[in-house]
Enzyme design. Structure first.
Site, PDB file in Angstrom:
ATOM      1  N   TYR A 209       0.845  -1.205   0.000  1.00 49.56           N
ATOM      2  CA  TYR A 209       0.000   0.000   0.000  1.00 49.56           C
ATOM      3  C   TYR A 209       0.875   1.248   0.000  1.00 49.56           C
ATOM      4  O   TYR A 209       0.723   2.134  -0.855  1.00 49.56           O
ATOM      5  CB  TYR A 209      -0.911   0.000   1.232  1.00 49.56           C
TER       6      TYR A 209
HETATM    7  N1  LIG Z   1      -8.388   7.192   6.349  1.00 53.35           N
HETATM    8  C1  LIG Z   1      -7.093   7.299   6.555  1.00 53.35           C
HETATM    9  O1  LIG Z   1      -6.598   7.132   7.681  1.00 53.35           O
HETATM   10  C2  LIG Z   1      -6.145   7.623   5.416  1.00 53.35           C
HETATM   11  C3  LIG Z   1      -4.837   7.967   5.723  1.00 53.35           C
HETATM   12  C4  LIG Z   1      -3.957   8.240   4.677  1.00 53.35           C
HETATM   13  C5  LIG Z   1      -4.387   8.219   3.359  1.00 53.35           C
HETATM   14  N2  LIG Z   1      -5.671   7.904   3.090  1.00 53.35           N
HETATM   15  C6  LIG Z   1      -6.087   7.921   1.681  1.00 53.35           C
HETATM   16  O2  LIG Z   1      -7.179   8.826   1.560  1.00 53.35           O
HETATM   17  C7  LIG Z   1      -8.073   8.373   0.524  1.00 53.35           C
HETATM   18  C8  LIG Z   1      -9.479   8.196   1.088  1.00 53.35           C
HETATM   19  O3  LIG Z   1      -9.367   7.246   2.114  1.00 53.35           O
HETATM   20  P1  LIG Z   1     -10.635   6.792   2.993  1.00 53.35           P
HETATM   21  O4  LIG Z   1     -10.131   6.541   4.359  1.00 53.35           O
HETATM   22  O5  LIG Z   1     -11.761   7.700   2.756  1.00 53.35           O
HETATM   23  O6  LIG Z   1     -10.923   5.351   2.351  1.00 53.35           O
HETATM   24  P2  LIG Z   1     -12.271   4.725   1.760  1.00 53.35           P
HETATM   25  O7  LIG Z   1     -11.923   3.325   1.397  1.00 53.35           O
HETATM   26  O8  LIG Z   1     -13.387   4.982   2.666  1.00 53.35           O
HETATM   27  O9  LIG Z   1     -12.506   5.601   0.429  1.00 53.35           O
HETATM   28  C9  LIG Z   1     -11.958   5.244  -0.817  1.00 53.35           C
HETATM   29  C10 LIG Z   1     -13.131   5.145  -1.808  1.00 53.35           C
HETATM   30  O10 LIG Z   1     -12.595   4.923  -3.113  1.00 53.35           O
HETATM   31  C11 LIG Z   1     -13.414   3.980  -3.781  1.00 53.35           C
HETATM   32  N3  LIG Z   1     -12.573   3.304  -4.781  1.00 53.35           N
HETATM   33  C12 LIG Z   1     -11.539   2.465  -4.546  1.00 53.35           C
HETATM   34  N4  LIG Z   1     -11.029   2.039  -5.716  1.00 53.35           N
HETATM   35  C13 LIG Z   1     -11.749   2.652  -6.710  1.00 53.35           C
HETATM   36  C14 LIG Z   1     -11.702   2.609  -8.121  1.00 53.35           C
HETATM   37  N5  LIG Z   1     -10.827   1.838  -8.773  1.00 53.35           N
HETATM   38  N6  LIG Z   1     -12.595   3.346  -8.830  1.00 53.35           N
HETATM   39  C15 LIG Z   1     -13.511   4.120  -8.187  1.00 53.35           C
HETATM   40  N7  LIG Z   1     -13.616   4.187  -6.837  1.00 53.35           N
HETATM   41  C16 LIG Z   1     -12.729   3.460  -6.116  1.00 53.35           C
HETATM   42  C17 LIG Z   1     -13.915   3.036  -2.695  1.00 53.35           C
HETATM   43  O11 LIG Z   1     -15.141   2.402  -3.045  1.00 53.35           O
HETATM   44  C18 LIG Z   1     -14.067   3.975  -1.497  1.00 53.35           C
HETATM   45  O12 LIG Z   1     -15.395   4.423  -1.342  1.00 53.35           O
HETATM   46  C19 LIG Z   1      -7.450   7.077  -0.001  1.00 53.35           C
HETATM   47  O13 LIG Z   1      -6.651   7.403  -1.135  1.00 53.35           O
HETATM   48  C20 LIG Z   1      -6.560   6.608   1.139  1.00 53.35           C
HETATM   49  O14 LIG Z   1      -5.479   5.816   0.688  1.00 53.35           O
HETATM   50  C21 LIG Z   1      -6.569   7.596   4.074  1.00 53.35           C
HETATM   51  O1  LIG Z   2      -1.856   7.141   8.024  1.00 55.52           O
HETATM   52  C1  LIG Z   2      -1.984   6.474   7.003  1.00 55.52           C
HETATM   53  O2  LIG Z   2      -1.478   6.766   5.911  1.00 55.52           O
HETATM   54  C2  LIG Z   2      -2.788   5.170   7.088  1.00 55.52           C
HETATM   55  O3  LIG Z   2      -3.593   5.215   8.265  1.00 55.52           O
HETATM   56  C3  LIG Z   2      -4.368   4.041   8.455  1.00 55.52           C
HETATM   57  O4  LIG Z   2      -3.488   2.944   8.640  1.00 55.52           O
HETATM   58  P1  LIG Z   2      -3.096   2.557  10.172  1.00 55.52           P
HETATM   59  O5  LIG Z   2      -2.384   3.679  10.825  1.00 55.52           O
HETATM   60  O6  LIG Z   2      -2.471   1.226  10.157  1.00 55.52           O
HETATM   61  O7  LIG Z   2      -4.540   2.513  10.860  1.00 55.52           O
HETATM   62  P2  LIG Z   2      -5.276   1.292  11.596  1.00 55.52           P
HETATM   63  O8  LIG Z   2      -5.396   0.141  10.698  1.00 55.52           O
HETATM   64  O9  LIG Z   2      -6.514   1.885  12.154  1.00 55.52           O
HETATM   65  O10 LIG Z   2      -4.263   0.898  12.785  1.00 55.52           O
HETATM   66  C4  LIG Z   2      -4.053   1.849  13.827  1.00 55.52           C
HETATM   67  C5  LIG Z   2      -3.052   1.228  14.816  1.00 55.52           C
HETATM   68  O11 LIG Z   2      -3.680   0.107  15.433  1.00 55.52           O
HETATM   69  C6  LIG Z   2      -2.865  -1.055  15.272  1.00 55.52           C
HETATM   70  N1  LIG Z   2      -3.774  -2.207  15.147  1.00 55.52           N
HETATM   71  C7  LIG Z   2      -4.563  -2.328  14.065  1.00 55.52           C
HETATM   72  C8  LIG Z   2      -5.437  -3.382  13.969  1.00 55.52           C
HETATM   73  C9  LIG Z   2      -5.495  -4.337  15.009  1.00 55.52           C
HETATM   74  O12 LIG Z   2      -6.252  -5.323  14.981  1.00 55.52           O
HETATM   75  N2  LIG Z   2      -4.682  -4.178  16.098  1.00 55.52           N
HETATM   76  C10 LIG Z   2      -3.832  -3.120  16.196  1.00 55.52           C
HETATM   77  O13 LIG Z   2      -3.102  -2.992  17.188  1.00 55.52           O
HETATM   78  C11 LIG Z   2      -2.053  -0.790  14.016  1.00 55.52           C
HETATM   79  O14 LIG Z   2      -0.824  -1.521  14.043  1.00 55.52           O
HETATM   80  C12 LIG Z   2      -1.789   0.698  14.132  1.00 55.52           C
HETATM   81  O15 LIG Z   2      -0.676   0.940  14.977  1.00 55.52           O
HETATM   82  C13 LIG Z   2      -5.286   3.760   7.258  1.00 55.52           C
HETATM   83  O16 LIG Z   2      -5.896   2.473   7.413  1.00 55.52           O
HETATM   84  C14 LIG Z   2      -4.499   3.755   5.960  1.00 55.52           C
HETATM   85  O17 LIG Z   2      -5.420   3.711   4.852  1.00 55.52           O
HETATM   86  C15 LIG Z   2      -3.705   5.032   5.882  1.00 55.52           C
HETATM   87  O18 LIG Z   2      -2.993   5.137   4.691  1.00 55.52           O
END
Ligand SMILES: NC(=O)c1ccc[n+]([C@@H]2O[C@H](COP(=O)([O-])OP(=O)(O)OC[C@H]3O[C@@H](n4cnc5c(N)ncnc54)[C@H](O)[C@@H]3O)[C@@H](O)[C@H]2O)c1
Ligand SMILES: O=C(O)[C@H]1O[C@H](OP(=O)(O)OP(=O)(O)OC[C@H]2O[C@@H](n3ccc(=O)[nH]c3=O)[C@H](O)[C@@H]2O)[C@H](O)[C@@H](O)[C@@H]1O
Length: 393
Positions: A209
């Site tokens: 990822y």
């Molecule tokens: N939530 C976080 O903590 C976090 C942190 C860092 C980066 N991001 C990034 O931010 C963006 C939004 O994340 P989110 O948390 O809202 O995730 P999310 O999964 O809720 O939103 C992503 C959306 O994109 C759609 N999607 C995926 N592949 C697609 C495709 N090929 N065509 C059209 N639609 C598609 C999914 O159906 C989904 O609704 C993502 O790029 C994610 O990698 C999220």
């Molecule tokens: O900051 C980001 O860029 C990423 O943040 C999150 O990734 P992550 O931080 O791993 O978020 P969680 O999956 O919610 O995990 C949060 C913490 O809980 C821990 N964890 C997760 C799941 C679990 O079952 N147990 C556990 O201890 C993970 O190791 C992590 O330290 C989002 O899921 C990613 O899409 C995003 O890109």
């Protein structure tokens, strides 16, 4: 739909300065067939959704609009009067009914979310043929760090192939939009220097990822250099809040604590606590809107570069890392229930020991200033969760 309404919608389109170069595809498209509406009705819905209110001149395409962050950003932009239309493939990475509920929320506010895939160039070109987008807020992706071990190709499909397809449509558009897109704190990978700054090297992605997000950043440099596409990359840091993602720990822990299911808490080397710079959704939305408002126009059109274009990257975090143990105890406190916890060594699953954002660049250039601490943010999430799932608990 009567021809007069159809022609008025096209007239509206012409008042939007129909983007030359793309003749709307008159063949019914999957999405249009699915909706059992005509091409003109589909155009009408897209145009109506993307017509800005008085005082705004922004026509914005939000990809991933039925996603967690996409929904919040779409609501914020629509409510302030921008023209907004969404695209999402409504995949089943997590509960599609949650995406459908978000879509209903958006449609109540006049945002049309098209059911389509980033890889469907024809659908994207049809859309660009009727709306001269000024901005694309690209949030669609296969998110989630650990899922890459199960389904690596999903990351290639959306984060690589889908991204290139979108970029190709953007650079061929006339006018070219400015692109703001979601990168990720995971590009910092196994870096040890904290806090993470945008000028740090990002050569140690710990998950597929993270590597696809890093690749995305490299693609952006290329498309900015060759085509003059204005690009802003946003490195979000573990974003949480109402309408969140069920695959993320704050959400799955809440669900499991309430249903008395055991939760697994990962520990780092030497039994240390893992930590994340958890960032509340409203703070992230503020950063997204500020990025859009400070984005300079692209300098290219129809695939030709006319001059150097803006290329930026910002951390959007909370600058206050919190341990996962603290996340759990805060949830126990808010839910009034003790978690049944199992502790295991962090598996080699793509996780990193900690994240910590330096947001001084975003503060200086975007006026970004996160204000929500984890307890306050989780309180709002839990309140939403209990209300949304009350029918089930
Ligand atoms: N939530 C976080 O903590 C976090 C942190 C860092 C980066 N991001 C990034 O931010 C963006 C939004 O994340 P989110 O948390 O809202 O995730 P999310 O999964 O809720 O939103 C992503 C959306 O994109 C759609 N999607 C995926 N592949 C697609 C495709 N090929 N065509 C059209 N639609 C598609 C999914 O159906 C989904 O609704 C993502 O790029 C994610 O990698 C999220
Ligand atoms: O900051 C980001 O860029 C990423 O943040 C999150 O990734 P992550 O931080 O791993 O978020 P969680 O999956 O919610 O995990 C949060 C913490 O809980 C821990 N964890 C997760 C799941 C679990 O079952 N147990 C556990 O201890 C993970 O190791 C992590 O330290 C989002 O899921 C990613 O899409 C995003 O890109």
């Amino acid at each position: 739909m009567s021809s007069s309404v159809a022609s008025s919608s096209l007239k509206t389109a012409s008042s939007l300065h129909l983007a030359p170069g793309f003749e709307p595809d008159r063949k019914a498209d999957q999405e249009i067939e699915r909706l059992c509406i005509s091409m003109e009705q589909w155009e009408e819905r897209a145009l109506k959704s993307c017509l800005p209110a008085q005082g705004s001149d922004k026509f914005i395409l939000i990809t991933g609009a039925a996603g967690f962050i996409g929904t919040h950003v779409a609501l914020a932009l629509k409510r302030r009067g921008d023209g907004v239309v969404g695209l999402d493939n409504f995949n089943d990475y997590y509960d599609p009914s949650l995406k459908a509920a978000r879509r209903a929320l958006l449609e109540k506010e006049g945002v049309f979310v098209i059911d389509g895939d980033l890889n469907d160039a024809r659908l994207l070109e049809t859309l660009f043929g009727i709306i001269p987008f000024t901005h694309v807020m690209h949030l669609a992706a296969q998110a989630g760090v650990r899922y890459a071990l199960e389904n690596p190709h999903s990351y290639v499909h959306s984060n690589i192939s889908g991204l290139i397809t979108l970029l190709q449509v953007c650079v061929k558009a006339n006018p070219q939009p400015a692109l703001i897109w979601a990168s990720s704190s995971s590009v910092y990978g196994l870096n040890t220097k904290v806090p993470f700054s945008e000028s740090d090297r990002t050569d140690s992605p710990a998950s597929l990822y993270a590597a696809t997000k890093k690749a995305g950043e490299e693609f952006m440099h290329t498309y900015n250099h060759i085509y003059g596409l204005s690009i802003t990359g946003l490195r979000f840091f573990t974003v949480y809040g109402p309408w969140g993602r069920p695959d993320m720990a704050y959400f799955s822990f809440t669900r499991d604590i309430l249903s008395n299911k055991q939760i697994t808490v990962f520990k780092g080397p030497d039994n240390t606590d893992l930590a994340r710079d958890f960032t509340y959704i409203d703070d992230v939305v503020q950063g997204c809107v500020a990025s859009l408002d400070t984005a300079q126009p692209s300098t290219g059109s129809g695939g030709k570069k006319r001059g150097p274009a803006q290329l930026r990257t910002f951390n959007l975090g909370n600058t206050t890392p919190v341990t996962v143990s603290c996340l759990v105890s805060t949830l126990e406190n808010l839910l009034g229930k003790e978690a049944n916890k199992k502790y295991i060594q962090m598996p080699q699953n793509g996780d990193v020991p900690f994240t910590h954002a330096d947001v001084s660049l975003a503060k200086a250039e975007l006026g970004y200033s996160p204000t929500t601490d984890l307890h306050s943010g989780l309180k709002r999430f839990v309140s939403w969760y209990l209300n949304y799932y009350k029918k089930e608990t």
